[in-house]
Structures are given as structure tokens and as C-alpha cells.
Motif scaffolding. Structure first.
Motif, short mmCIF file in Angstrom:
data_model
loop_
_atom_site.label_atom_id
_atom_site.label_comp_id
_atom_site.label_asym_id
_atom_site.label_seq_id
_atom_site.Cartn_x
_atom_site.Cartn_y
_atom_site.Cartn_z
N GLU A 115 -5.42 3.86 5.79
CA GLU A 115 -4.89 3.57 4.47
C GLU A 115 -4.10 4.77 3.93
N ARG A 171 2.69 -4.31 7.00
CA ARG A 171 1.78 -3.56 6.12
C ARG A 171 2.49 -2.49 5.30
N VAL A 180 2.28 1.50 1.43
CA VAL A 180 1.45 0.68 2.31
C VAL A 180 1.08 -0.56 1.51
N GLU A 196 -0.75 -3.30 2.34
CA GLU A 196 -2.04 -3.97 2.51
C GLU A 196 -3.08 -3.47 1.52
#
Length: 530
Positions: free
Chosen positions: A25, A509, A528, A530
Motif C-alpha cells: 500500500e 491499482r 494508489v 485500491e
């Protein structure tokens, strides 16, 4: 996709992925593909190094997401009535990545590094617009004579040698980045090779460099625009083989590829898995005109006419490229912003090979049907695309000239040094435009330029380019450059192959990555999803 190809991809993915983890992440993984020769802003001369530097440093102005210069470390500037003095006012509170203040003196030092001949910058000529800039480079003036004044820590004044039509474009280029004297002078050659010594002032900072494997950029909390940097980390991996890179992408281990196996590119574009970004550049071969047999322009032209450019893009590169019928690609403005330089200049080379004309020229040079032609080698840096192009060139020269050309591939850093040292007869090369201007592709062939690996020299060409660099009348500048290109295409120290496009694949993503038509990848606006 054929079963055999799937199996091959799976095998290569397993081998590569055994040593790498998935993106986490806040992290984006980009395949840089090769180990940069350098990421020192004044020494770099390659797209891979550029992609690192542009994400580490900010100039007085920076490249916007429309590819136009916009305020960077300078929040505003004024220009004197005669256009010969520019005064830049820095933003308040600028800092280096280590927290130390960034001042106008750092920009002065960076400019002097660019012009210092000891650094052998391939881009030093770009700063010759500064008063006594060229004289300083040639040892005919001192650093104190160069037109750079620092009235105070927040003000930089530049005095010009001549009018500079591309002033702001130059200043947005990475070679004009600031530099810290206390850091550089401790290790002039090695400061930009280690995370512990490379201080930067851009959106990211170098936090790790596993040579020939990957380097990691992390968000720079001291960047003046840090609030708009949404990701924590960019991991740039170095997967040279495009098939292995594709396997890693499909396995979710890489988020962005801009080098796709050519044999798979059409189907990936058709399926929507890959897209094509516009690109302003030319792939070409370069001849060493100082070494036989390519010191003879008839031989160079014969080799050039023996190439079928249409076949090259339709059967070999397969990525939406266009045959290079000249040196300057389509998409660069001409005399007016709504006019195209290539359309204005017309074509110089055929798309299809002309074996009859090629053989006639080779015979005139003393090699009828290729008989008696000396041993020559084509040098290139190894990748699947470059290998396919090399083999196609070899076959065309054999078929259309009766000439045997050996192929010699080298690792990227070695190849760059080979080319720079002139240790070749004919070699792979490519230029991506630095500015939306034909001059950025033509200036490198001026006599004595560090970029002029062909060792080419023509006084008329030099005079036209020098005039174009200071010519404020756009129509006259374009006239200079059209005439210069015509001379280049007459003498052919270069063999144009195709005009670039950039097929790429990007994970769902991530978003906000900017792929410039100049082939630079900017991550400061990435997210990012997602």
C-alpha cells in the motif's frame, strides 16, 4: 496466447519473482529496465537516468502535466525589457531532503557545475545562453565572469549572452537542477551513487539502491509541494528482458511497464491490456564517420537506402511506430504552433528499401555487390527489441547490399561508454526530444558536442544551429533548422529507422502517473487507487 509462450512467461516469472515482493500500500513499482549509468543531473545523458532524476530534483521551473514549463522552486520571475536579464524569486522555506535550507546559491553552484568542463556534461551547451557561459566552459573566462548573480538567498539573476527563445524549457530540464557544494565537493564523482550522500529537492529522495537490481525512492517530506504527493514510495526495478518484465506485471509484481515484448505488443494493444502513449523521438543507427568504411558518405547512404523502414515497424518493432523518413519526428511544432515541422520539411528517405540505388552507391565506393567490403560490426545494448532490430538490419544489409555485418551486444553501461568513446563502426542510438522543438534533436551533431558520437562536422550545419539557438524570430529559427536537417540528411552520419511511440501497461491499482511524450515518467501526481 500460445501455450508455449504462457509456459515461458510462467518460468521467467517464477525466476524473477522469487527475489521480489508484491507492491504494498502506498507503493508503486516501475520497471526502469536497466541500471542507470549515472543519476548525477549534469552527467546523465539517458532516458533511464532522466526518469530517476526528474523524480528526485526540481528546478527553478518544472515540467507540468501538460509538458509546459511551470513554476517550480521559483514562484515568479521578471524579464528585462531587452530580454537579456531574468530575475527569479524563490519560494519561501525551500529545503533540501536533509532539512537544510535551499538557497539561490545552490542554483548558482548547479549551473556552474553544468558549465564546468571538468564535469564533461553532455548538456553543457544548453547553458551557453548565459553571459560568458561558453567562454567559461572553454577555459577563457572564470566562474565569476558567468552571468549568474545572487543578490540574496531568495533571488537569482541570470544575465544572458544572447536572446534565448527556449529559456524556460531549458530551466525545466534536469541538467539545471540545484546542487549542494558541501555534498558534491566531498565526493565529486560518487556523491550521486549512494543514498546517504545524494541529497535532493524534488518530490522523492533516494532511499535504497541495490545496483543492477532496483532502486527505491521515498516521499520527500521537505518538498515544497509535498502535500500533493500522494504515494509513499516508488520502487524502480531493473528487469532487462521484456518477457520477464511482462510476466512480473501479469503476476502483480510490477505496476508500470513501458517496454513490452514486440511480438506480443499488437495483441496486447488490441485486447486493451496495453495502451500507446505519444512519443517524440527517433530510433536510428549512428555511423562513426571518422573510421573506414563509413568515412565515405556513399557507403553511409547505401546502408541507409538498404533498410526497409515499413517492414521494420510492421514486422519487427510492432508498437505503433512510424517509418523515419527524416530525422525529426512528427508532432514537433513548425513555424506556427498549428503547423508540424515534419510536414513542413517533407521526406528525405523512402519507407521501403531501394536496393538498386543502394548497390549502385556501394559500387561507386569500390564495393560492387559488396565484394571486398571490410569486416564491420553493429553494436547495440541487449534487449529483446534491440536484438530483433539488429537481426533485421543484418538481414537487410545482406540481402540488399551483399554485405556481412556482425552483431555485437553489450551491457547498457558498457555500451554507453563504447559509443561515447567512438569505439564502433555503426551502433544503435536514439534521441528523445528534450523540448517541443526540433533544435533539441539537431544540436547534438554540432562539431565537438559531447553528444556527437558520430564525430561528424560541417561548418554550415554548425552555423545554422548556433543561429537558431539565439534567433527570436520563430519563422527564421525554423528556416535554420530545416536547412540544418537537410544537411544532416545529405551527409547521413545517422541512419533513421523509425519514429517512437510508447506502448505501455499500467496496473488498475494506480493512477495519476504522467508519461510525457518525451518518454519521461513523473510520479509526483500518482496515486494508489485500491
Amino acid at each position: 496466447m500460445a501455450r508455449g509462450v504462457r509456459c515461458l512467461l510462467a518460468l521467467m516469472a517464477a525466476l524473477f519473482l522469487a527475489g521480489t515482493g508484491a507492491a504494498v500500500e502506498g507503493e508503486i513499482v516501475f520497471n526502469l529496465a536497466v541500471e542507470p549509468q549515472t543519476i548525477d543531473p549534469v552527467r546523465n545523458n539517458a532516458v533511464d537516468g532522466s526518469n530517476v532524476i526528474f523524480n528526485l530534483f526540481d528546478g527553478l521551473v518544472r515540467i507540468g502535466f501538460d509538458d509546459a514549463p511551470e513554476p517550480g522552486c521559483a514562484e515568479r520571475w521578471e524579464v528585462s525589457e531587452d530580454g537579456m536579464t531574468w530575475t527569479f524569486h524563490l519560494r519561501k522555506g525551500l529545503k533540501w531532503s536533509d532539512g537544510k535550507p535551499l538557497t539561490a546559491e545552490d542554483f548558482r553552484y548547479g549551473l556552474l557545475r553544468l558549465l564546468d568542463a571538468r564535469n564533461a556534461s553532455p548538456n553543457a551547451y544548453m547553458a551557453y545562453f548565459l553571459k560568458n557561459g561558453e567562454a567559461f566552459f572553454n577555459g577563457k573566462a572564470g566562474s565569476e565572469d558567468v552571468g549568474i548573480d545572487v543578490p540574496d538567498d531568495a533571488t537569482l539573476r541570470l544575465r544572458l549572452e544572447n536572446p534565448a527563445p527556449l529559456m524556460l524549457d531549458c530551466l525545466s530540464f534536469y541538467a539545471f537542477a540545484p546542487a549542494r557544494a558541501d555534498v558534491v565537493e566531498q565526493d565529486p564523482r560518487g556523491w550521486a551513487t549512494k543514498p546517504e550522500s545524494l541529497v535532493s529537492n524534488g518530490p522523492f529522495v533516494l532511499s535504497e539502491w541495490k545496483h543492477n537490481s532496483e532502486l527505491t525512492l521515498t516521499k520527500n517530506p521537505n518538498y515544497w509541494d509535498a502535500d500533493n504527493v500522494k504515494i509513499d514510495k516508488v520502487r524502480m526495478v531493473m528487469i532487462t528482458d521484456s518477457n520477464t518484465a511482462l510476466a512480473a506485471f501479469k503476476a502483480g509484481k510490477v505496476d508500470l511497464l513501458d517496454r513490452i515484448p514486440p511480438q506480443m505488443t499488437p495483441q496486447l494493444i488490441q485486447s486493451g491490456e496495453a495502451k500507446v502513449a505519444p512519443a517524440l523521438g527517433t530510433a536510428f543507427c549512428v555511423f562513426n564517420v571518422a573510421r573506414a568504411p563509413f568515412d565515405d558518405p556513399r557507403v553511409r547512404k547505401a546502408f541507409t537506402l538498404a533498410i526497409d523502414r515499413r517492414t521494420m515497424v510492421e514486422k519487427v518493432t510492432l508498437g505503433g511506430q512510424k517509418p523515419a523518413v527524416a530525422f525529426i519526428p512528427y508532432g514537433i511544432p513548425g513555424a506556427g504552433s498549428d503547423r508540424d515541422f515534419r510536414a513542413e520539411g517533407g521526406t528525405f528517405l523512402p519507407e521501403r528499401a531501394d536496393p538498386e540505388a543502394a548497390k549502385k552507391l556501394l559500387a561507386e565506393a569500390g564495393y560492387p555487390d559488396g565484394k571486398g567490403f571490410p569486416k564491420v560490426a553493429y553494436k547495440y545494448n541487449l534487449s529483446s527489441t534491440n536484438k530483433a532490430i539488429a537481426e533485421a538490419l543484418q538481414a537487410m544489409w545482406k540481402q540488399n547490399l551483399g554485405v556481412e555485418v556482425e552483431l555485437a551486444n553489450e551491457e547498457w553501461k558498457v555500451f554507453l561508454n563504447t559509443r561515447e568513446q567512438g569505439d564502433f563502426q555503426i551502433a544503435r542510438h536514439a534521441y528523445v526530444t528534450i523540448f517541443f522543438d526540433a533544435g533539441s534533436l539537431l544540436e547534438g551533431w554540432v562539431t565537438g558536442s559531447p553528444k556527437n558520437v558520430a564525430r561528424y562536422s560541417d561548418p554550415e550545419y554548425d552555423a545554422l544551429i548556433r543561429d537558431s539557438l539565439k534567433q527570436m524570430d520563430r519563422s527564421k529559427r525554423m528556416e535554420d533548422m530545416h536547412r540544418a536537417e537537410a544537411i544532416l540528411m545529405r551527409d547521413l552520419p545517422v541512419l533513421p529507422l523509425y519514429f517512437y511511440s510508447t506502448p505501455y501497461m499500467q496496473s488498475a491499482r494506480v493512477k495519476g502517473i504522467y508519461i510525457s511524450p518525451r518518454s519521461w515518467v513523473l510520479f509526483r501526481g500518482a496515486e494508489v487507487a485500491e
